[in-house]
Design a protein around this motif. Structure first.
Motif, PDB file in Angstrom:
ATOM      1  N   GLU A   1       3.232  -5.778 -12.185  1.00 54.27           N
ATOM      2  CA  GLU A   1       3.420  -7.112 -12.738  1.00 54.27           C
ATOM      3  C   GLU A   1       3.662  -8.080 -11.587  1.00 54.27           C
ATOM      4  O   GLU A   1       4.503  -7.825 -10.719  1.00 54.27           O
ATOM      5  N   LEU A   2       2.912  -9.177 -11.568  1.00 55.52           N
ATOM      6  CA  LEU A   2       3.164 -10.245 -10.597  1.00 55.52           C
ATOM      7  C   LEU A   2       3.974 -11.342 -11.287  1.00 55.52           C
ATOM      8  O   LEU A   2       3.658 -11.743 -12.409  1.00 55.52           O
ATOM      9  N   TYR A   3       4.973 -11.841 -10.572  1.00 59.43           N
ATOM     10  CA  TYR A   3       5.847 -12.857 -11.140  1.00 59.43           C
ATOM     11  C   TYR A   3       5.550 -14.254 -10.599  1.00 59.43           C
ATOM     12  O   TYR A   3       6.176 -15.222 -11.029  1.00 59.43           O
TER      13      TYR A   3
ATOM     14  N   ILE B   1       6.116  -6.229  -8.711  1.00 63.68           N
ATOM     15  CA  ILE B   1       6.203  -4.779  -8.580  1.00 63.68           C
ATOM     16  C   ILE B   1       4.819  -4.227  -8.872  1.00 63.68           C
ATOM     17  O   ILE B   1       4.198  -4.590  -9.877  1.00 63.68           O
ATOM     18  N   PHE B   2       4.309  -3.364  -7.992  1.00 68.99           N
ATOM     19  CA  PHE B   2       2.919  -2.968  -8.179  1.00 68.99           C
ATOM     20  C   PHE B   2       2.572  -1.721  -7.378  1.00 68.99           C
ATOM     21  O   PHE B   2       3.215  -1.378  -6.377  1.00 68.99           O
ATOM     22  N   ALA B   3       1.552  -1.051  -7.847  1.00 69.39           N
ATOM     23  CA  ALA B   3       0.860   0.007  -7.125  1.00 69.39           C
ATOM     24  C   ALA B   3      -0.575  -0.062  -7.618  1.00 69.39           C
ATOM     25  O   ALA B   3      -0.823  -0.003  -8.821  1.00 69.39           O
ATOM     26  N   PHE B   4      -1.528  -0.228  -6.710  1.00 68.15           N
ATOM     27  CA  PHE B   4      -2.895  -0.382  -7.162  1.00 68.15           C
ATOM     28  C   PHE B   4      -3.889   0.129  -6.129  1.00 68.15           C
ATOM     29  O   PHE B   4      -3.573   0.306  -4.948  1.00 68.15           O
ATOM     30  N   GLY B   5      -5.101   0.383  -6.621  1.00 68.75           N
ATOM     31  CA  GLY B   5      -6.201   0.797  -5.775  1.00 68.75           C
ATOM     32  C   GLY B   5      -7.407  -0.085  -6.017  1.00 68.75           C
ATOM     33  O   GLY B   5      -7.701  -0.432  -7.168  1.00 68.75           O
ATOM     34  N   ILE B   6      -8.097  -0.464  -4.948  1.00 69.38           N
ATOM     35  CA  ILE B   6      -9.333  -1.246  -5.059  1.00 69.38           C
ATOM     36  C   ILE B   6     -10.423  -0.514  -4.286  1.00 69.38           C
ATOM     37  O   ILE B   6     -10.277  -0.240  -3.084  1.00 69.38           O
ATOM     38  N   TRP B   7     -11.497  -0.196  -4.973  1.00 74.15           N
ATOM     39  CA  TRP B   7     -12.633   0.468  -4.348  1.00 74.15           C
ATOM     40  C   TRP B   7     -13.719  -0.569  -4.079  1.00 74.15           C
ATOM     41  O   TRP B   7     -14.143  -1.296  -4.991  1.00 74.15           O
ATOM     42  N   ASP B   8     -14.126  -0.661  -2.822  1.00 69.27           N
ATOM     43  CA  ASP B   8     -15.227  -1.529  -2.419  1.00 69.27           C
ATOM     44  C   ASP B   8     -16.491  -0.674  -2.392  1.00 69.27           C
ATOM     45  O   ASP B   8     -16.693   0.124  -1.475  1.00 69.27           O
ATOM     46  N   GLU B   9     -17.324  -0.821  -3.424  1.00 66.88           N
ATOM     47  CA  GLU B   9     -18.505   0.027  -3.559  1.00 66.88           C
ATOM     48  C   GLU B   9     -19.510  -0.226  -2.437  1.00 66.88           C
ATOM     49  O   GLU B   9     -20.178   0.699  -1.961  1.00 66.88           O
ATOM     50  N   GLY B  10     -19.611  -1.480  -1.983  1.00 65.15           N
ATOM     51  CA  GLY B  10     -20.547  -1.791  -0.927  1.00 65.15           C
ATOM     52  C   GLY B  10     -20.151  -1.188   0.407  1.00 65.15           C
ATOM     53  O   GLY B  10     -20.973  -0.589   1.110  1.00 65.15           O
ATOM     54  N   GLU B  11     -18.902  -1.329   0.765  1.00 66.77           N
ATOM     55  CA  GLU B  11     -18.396  -0.800   2.036  1.00 66.77           C
ATOM     56  C   GLU B  11     -17.980   0.661   1.942  1.00 66.77           C
ATOM     57  O   GLU B  11     -17.670   1.292   2.959  1.00 66.77           O
TER      58      GLU B  11
ATOM     59  N   GLU C   1       8.374  -0.616 -20.103  1.00 59.84           N
ATOM     60  CA  GLU C   1       8.375  -1.192 -18.763  1.00 59.84           C
ATOM     61  C   GLU C   1       9.762  -1.759 -18.457  1.00 59.84           C
ATOM     62  O   GLU C   1      10.285  -2.576 -19.229  1.00 59.84           O
ATOM     63  N   VAL C   2      10.347  -1.338 -17.331  1.00 62.69           N
ATOM     64  CA  VAL C   2      11.668  -1.836 -16.928  1.00 62.69           C
ATOM     65  C   VAL C   2      11.523  -2.645 -15.644  1.00 62.69           C
ATOM     66  O   VAL C   2      10.946  -2.168 -14.662  1.00 62.69           O
ATOM     67  N   ARG C   3      12.054  -3.856 -15.647  1.00 62.24           N
ATOM     68  CA  ARG C   3      11.969  -4.763 -14.499  1.00 62.24           C
ATOM     69  C   ARG C   3      13.342  -4.916 -13.841  1.00 62.24           C
ATOM     70  O   ARG C   3      14.366  -4.777 -14.496  1.00 62.24           O
ATOM     71  N   VAL C   4      13.335  -5.251 -12.550  1.00 63.17           N
ATOM     72  CA  VAL C   4      14.563  -5.219 -11.754  1.00 63.17           C
ATOM     73  C   VAL C   4      14.719  -6.509 -10.937  1.00 63.17           C
ATOM     74  O   VAL C   4      14.363  -6.553  -9.763  1.00 63.17           O
ATOM     75  N   PRO C   5      15.253  -7.568 -11.524  1.00 63.63           N
ATOM     76  CA  PRO C   5      15.361  -8.858 -10.825  1.00 63.63           C
ATOM     77  C   PRO C   5      16.140  -8.811  -9.514  1.00 63.63           C
ATOM     78  O   PRO C   5      15.830  -9.574  -8.591  1.00 63.63           O
TER      79      PRO C   5
END
Length: 613
Positions: A79-81, A124-134, A482-486
């Motif tokens: 989640e982006l705040y 708070i985040f964890a993510f993956g981005i796949w660049d198909e071209g590269e 989902e639990v958030r932590v200010p």
């Protein structure tokens, strides 16, 4: 929040491997009970399980966007705040959005700024981005590690997932634990080494880091770290700054398209979050904030105050609820349910954890999920403001080990001589402690007592805080909560890190600075209340349940844990009539917690079919 999975393989055609991807992804169905999605190409397979919090229609994943000759595929948990600010800036730069989800903002930010997007994120985040071209994978994790991310690298293969169970579902990953992994379980316990996945070959992406993987190999990079510098603000300015940051962090984290609530124990930390959240909700004209506390059926007659847990929470939670007109509910947990949930908690965490505290939180979250999907927590305040007893006790300050591991030798008597010889727990603990101290960002010229508390603060933030964040994430997400932590907004963490100890203990109290920042906000009884941890049951029926469980374990010749135990010592421990206190993982662990931990280790070894190397 969600569950993410990815598989990159240079030697296999993954378009034929979708069934494996689906099995891996669906181990995370409880993290994302609302939807699932897959994207597969020749060398990349991406999976996602979704818990809908914002924009039900527009946030579907994996999210695919084309930019020039590049095709980017995102699988995102978090989640982006500061989504509104980022969206405006990206629109000014020419980006067009099809949804109101933060998922699309994350992807656009990466397309625009590359790896530098991370420094712009508040969330708070964890993510993956796949660049198909590269043909390149980008993985990233938030600054404090609120959201989990694990990976396996094996020559031409790279796997990643939100939880270990998804990696173990891949046919090339086996549940092997070597001596080092056992040392993590028995010498360090839940407070494992950052980056360590316990299972051989499984690693954890460190908080504040990103990773790149392509045909050239693996590249690990830090994008954030604590920095030590002199604190120049006067006390009153510091108090005002902390209140401003905490109010802003709390209000930002109220963003949601689904019901939201707050965990309220009646302690200083949860009461602060409740107060600011309830005030913001009232200003917006919404229904009263829902708040929740936890207690145990028939526990009060057996409760005995002690220095660690001086009083029960219930009266204080009611006081705060009344003060801020929240819609409050106490969740009551029965002894039988608590015992049965020990195994559920292990399977949620993928590792032995904090025994009945994990189990209780699992049951607590399960009840909350019936009424809400997002909850705010006061987690993190003790870590950044120095609220734990070990910040004050000479024994911990002078010890040459982690402050929650004082007198380790006492608890290691439960291990068999062969296990001690294999694991070398004391040497392992000492090595990990020395390693941790080398990471501390020093402040030149800082006097010894202040420097030592900076060390303790660093150890607490990087070794102890993850125990609680793992617990909160896994127990909550095991039921789709989902639990958030200010308190762990990175701006607040960075600011308080450099506040001197004398100012943090203003008024001669633990967390005195936070108390000053909350004057005029909280009722006096709560403002002056001594720290009290997450409640544990004192009911003798729980001791009898875990005692019987351990006795059964010791008699079961098929138990995988049995060969690692000093059976006479454990049997004596289970049968002794007198009570005892044993230093164990940051608190005085009474006999039920120790016995329950052994039960959890046994459940873990059986369920995951752990092979010891």
């Amino acid at each position: 929040m969600c569950g993410i999975v990815g598989w990159i393989d240079w030697n296999r055609d993954l378009t034929r491997q979708r069934p494996v991807l689906e099995v891996m992804t669906n181990t995370l169905d409880r993290r994302g009970p609302d939807d699932c999605g897959y994207w597969v190409s020749r060398h990349a397979a991406i999976g996602h399980r979704r818990l809908i919090v914002i924009d039900p229609a527009g946030g579907e994943q994996p999210m695919v966007r084309d930019h020039g000759k590049h095709r980017f595929i995102l699988t995102y948990n978090g989640e982006l705040y500061n989504i509104k600010e980022l969206r405006r800036e990206l629109e000014h730069l020419g980006h067009q959005f099809r949804s109101s989800s933060d998922t699309e903002v994350v992807l656009a930010a990466f397309i625009e700024w590359g790896v530098h997007c991370l420094k712009r994120f508040n969330g708070i985040f964890a993510f993956g981005i796949w660049d198909e071209g590269e043909q390149r994978l980008f993985l990233a994790r938030d600054r404090l590690g609120v959201k989990p991310l694990f990976y396996v690298q094996k020559s031409h293969v790279f796997l990643f997932a939100s939880e270990i169970k998804a990696l173990l579902a891949h046919p090339d990953v086996r549940p092997i634990v070597d001596a080092e992994g056992l040392a993590e379980i028995f010498a360090l316990g839940p407070a494992r080494t950052p980056g360590h996945g316990v299972f051989k070959e499984i690693r954890e992406l460190l908080p504040g880091h990103f990773l790149l993987w392509d045909r050239g190999g693996l590249s690990l990079n830090a994008y954030w770290a604590l920095e030590s510098r002199p604190h120049e603000d006067a006390l009153e300015d510091t108090v005002a700054r902390i209140r401003t940051l905490l109010v802003d962090a709390t209000e930002r984290q109220l963003v949601s398209d689904v019901p939201i609530g707050a965990l309220l124990s009646g302690g200083l930390d949860s009461s602060a979050i409740t107060a600011f959240a309830a005030q913001a909700v009232a200003r917006r004209g919404n229904n009263p904030l829902r708040t929740y506390s936890v207690d145990y059926v028939d526990n009060e007659p057996y409760f005995r105050p002690n220095s660690f847990q001086p009083e029960i929470d219930t009266p204080y939670a009611r006081l705060v609820s009344n003060a801020f007109s929240t819609d409050h509910r106490t969740v009551w947990i029965a002894t039988t349910d608590l015992f049965e949930a020990l195994s559920k908690a292990v399977k949620a965490r993928d590792l032995p954890g904090m025994a009945d505290i994990d189990a209780s939180l699992y049951l607590f979250c399960r009840e909350l999920k019936k009424e809400t999907t997002v909850a705010l927590s006061g987690e993190g305040a003790d870590e950044i403001f120095g609220g734990y007893p070990w910040f004050f006790r000479d024994e911990a300050l002078q010890a040459d080990t982690f402050p929650w591991s004082v007198k380790t030798e006492a608890r290691l008597k439960i291990l068999s001589p062969d296990a001690v010889h294999l694991i070398q727990p004391q040497a392992y603990l000492e090595e990990r402690y020395r390693q941790a101290l080398t990471e501390v960002p020093r402040l030149k010229g800082e006097e010894h007592a202040e420097a030592r508390r900076r060390e303790i603060a660093y150890l607490t933030l990087t070794r102890w805080l993850p125990v609680l964040l793992d617990r909160m994430d896994r127990m909550g997400m095991a039921v789709g909560l989902e639990v958030r932590v200010p308190f762990l907004d990175h701006r607040l963490v960075e600011y308080v890190w450099n506040v001197p100890w004398k100012m943090k203990t203003a008024g001669g109290r633990e967390k005195g600075l936070l108390r000053r920042a909350l004057e005029g906000v909280l009722p006096h009884a709560v403002l002056s209340r001594k720290k009290s941890p997450y409640p544990k049951t004192n009911h003798p029926a729980y001791l009898e349940a875990v005692r019987a469980g351990v006795e059964e374990l010791l008699e079961d010749l098929s138990s995988p844990l049995r060969p690692l135990l000093n059976i006479p010592a454990v049997r004596k421990l289970a049968r002794m009539e007198e009570e005892f206190d044993l230093p164990w993982f940051g608190q005085l662990m009474r006999r039920p917690q120790l016995l329950a931990y052994l039960i959890q280790v046994d459940v873990w070894m059986r369920h995951y079919r752990v092979s010891i190397l």
